[in-house]
Design a protein around this motif. Structure first.
Motif, short mmCIF file in Angstrom:
data_model
loop_
_atom_site.label_atom_id
_atom_site.label_comp_id
_atom_site.label_asym_id
_atom_site.label_seq_id
_atom_site.Cartn_x
_atom_site.Cartn_y
_atom_site.Cartn_z
N LEU A 21 41.27 20.42 -11.88
CA LEU A 21 41.49 19.08 -11.32
C LEU A 21 40.23 18.60 -10.61
O LEU A 21 39.50 19.38 -10.00
CB LEU A 21 42.65 19.10 -10.32
N SER A 65 41.28 14.71 -15.57
CA SER A 65 42.12 15.72 -14.91
C SER A 65 43.58 15.30 -14.84
O SER A 65 44.46 16.17 -14.71
CB SER A 65 41.59 16.02 -13.50
N GLY A 66 43.87 14.01 -14.96
CA GLY A 66 45.27 13.56 -14.95
C GLY A 66 46.05 14.14 -16.12
O GLY A 66 47.09 14.78 -15.92
N HIS A 97 40.42 23.49 -8.09
CA HIS A 97 39.59 22.36 -7.63
C HIS A 97 38.23 22.92 -7.23
O HIS A 97 38.14 23.81 -6.38
CB HIS A 97 40.24 21.67 -6.44
N GLU A 139 45.30 16.70 2.11
CA GLU A 139 45.53 15.25 2.13
C GLU A 139 44.38 14.50 2.77
O GLU A 139 43.99 13.43 2.30
CB GLU A 139 46.83 14.94 2.86
N ASP A 177 41.30 15.03 0.07
CA ASP A 177 41.43 14.51 -1.29
C ASP A 177 42.88 14.11 -1.53
O ASP A 177 43.71 14.95 -1.86
CB ASP A 177 40.98 15.57 -2.31
N ILE A 178 43.18 12.84 -1.40
CA ILE A 178 44.57 12.38 -1.50
C ILE A 178 45.13 12.62 -2.90
O ILE A 178 46.32 12.94 -3.06
CB ILE A 178 44.67 10.89 -1.10
N GLY A 179 44.29 12.46 -3.94
CA GLY A 179 44.77 12.69 -5.30
C GLY A 179 45.17 14.14 -5.52
O GLY A 179 46.21 14.43 -6.14
N LEU A 180 44.38 15.06 -5.01
CA LEU A 180 44.70 16.48 -5.12
C LEU A 180 45.96 16.80 -4.33
O LEU A 180 46.81 17.59 -4.79
CB LEU A 180 43.52 17.31 -4.60
N ARG A 197 48.49 14.83 -3.74
CA ARG A 197 49.65 14.32 -4.48
C ARG A 197 50.00 15.23 -5.65
O ARG A 197 51.17 15.48 -5.95
CB ARG A 197 49.38 12.90 -4.96
N ALA A 198 48.96 15.73 -6.35
CA ALA A 198 49.21 16.64 -7.47
C ALA A 198 49.87 17.92 -6.97
O ALA A 198 50.82 18.44 -7.58
CB ALA A 198 47.89 16.96 -8.18
N SER A 232 53.50 17.19 -6.07
CA SER A 232 54.31 16.99 -7.27
C SER A 232 54.62 18.31 -7.95
O SER A 232 55.75 18.56 -8.39
CB SER A 232 53.56 16.06 -8.23
#
Length: 243
Positions: free
Chosen positions: A9, A14-15, A36, A57, A60-63, A65-66, A69
């Motif tokens: 990621l 990476s999505g 990461h 958080e 890296d907010i995207g990391l 969230r992943a 999830s």
């Protein structure tokens, strides 16, 4: 026996890599490791083990969230975050030694994906967005040891996922085309054949530079240019007689 699936990621693509790896871990029962890679000095590069959700958080907010999830779908025991510091290709190759599958995004076909595909210690999935109405698993066969490894992998994957399995052989230039052969270059033929596959499986002989210069690097070309997800199953032959 369950193993681990690692998803790289942070880079381009990476999505789809995360989505593919999460779906596969959920279906297979494997543990999911989110990899990461960050630069020295990053807030996540503390070296104190797996960072907590709050630290992730902030950094890296995207990391974050992943990770949230994945834990929501798999639970905390089957989800791990692994932070590596340094160059992405070397870090991903090193991480591949301890997992069943490594999943990376197609990105823009850059040097990271190329180096990982040529040097990883396990099968590598190059993930893309799902193909609409994908119709099963396709495996390229050529009679080599790498082709046999690919066929074994494809049989197991198709069986686990209750998917139809098909084989394809693309003749080399000058080879007499069999009844099911396709014309054109080998890479182009495989890409065309796999347009609607759920997964295209290829063996990788891991030839040296001279071998790739003579006939091209078909597995790498297909993995970078195909429209569907591709997995390369490596057979390391670099220690055999010189090419």
């Amino acid at each position: 026996m369950y193993g681990s699936i690692a998803a790289g990621l942070g880079g381009a693509g990476s999505g789809p890599a995360f989505a593919w790896a999460l779906d596969e871990a959920e279906r297979s029962g494997d543990r999911l490791v989110l990899l990461h890679v960050c630069a020295p000095g990053s807030p996540l590069a503390s070296g104190r083990g797996e960072p907590g959700p709050a630290e992730v958080e902030v950094a890296d907010i995207g990391l974050a969230r992943a990770l949230a999830s994945a834990r929501a779908r798999l639970g905390t025991r089957r989800t791990a975050l692994q932070i590596r510091v340094g160059a992405a290709p070397a870090a991903l190759i090193d991480a591949s030694a301890g997992v069943r599958l490594l999943v990376v995004g197609a990105g823009e076909g850059g040097r990271t994906v190329r180096r990982v595909l040529r040097n990883a210690h396990c099968p590598v999935v190059v993930a893309r967005a799902a193909v609409p109405s994908a119709d099963g698993v396709l495996v390229g066969i050529d009679g080599s040891a790498a082709g046999e490894m690919a066929l074994e992998f494809a049989h197991a994957y198709a069986g686990e996922h209750h998917l139809p399995l098909s084989t394809v052989h693309i003749p080399q230039p000058g080879e007499a085309a069999g009844r099911h052969g396709e014309t054109g270059s080998v890479a182009d033929g495989l890409i065309s054949a796999g347009q609607r596959a759920r997964l295209l499986v290829l063996g990788d002989k891991r030839r040296g530079v001279m071998g790739r210069l003579r006939t091209g690097d078909v597995p790498l070309t297909v993995a970078l240019d195909a429209l569907c997800p591709v997995v390369l199953v490596p057979v390391d032959q670099r220690e055999e007689a010189p090419l």
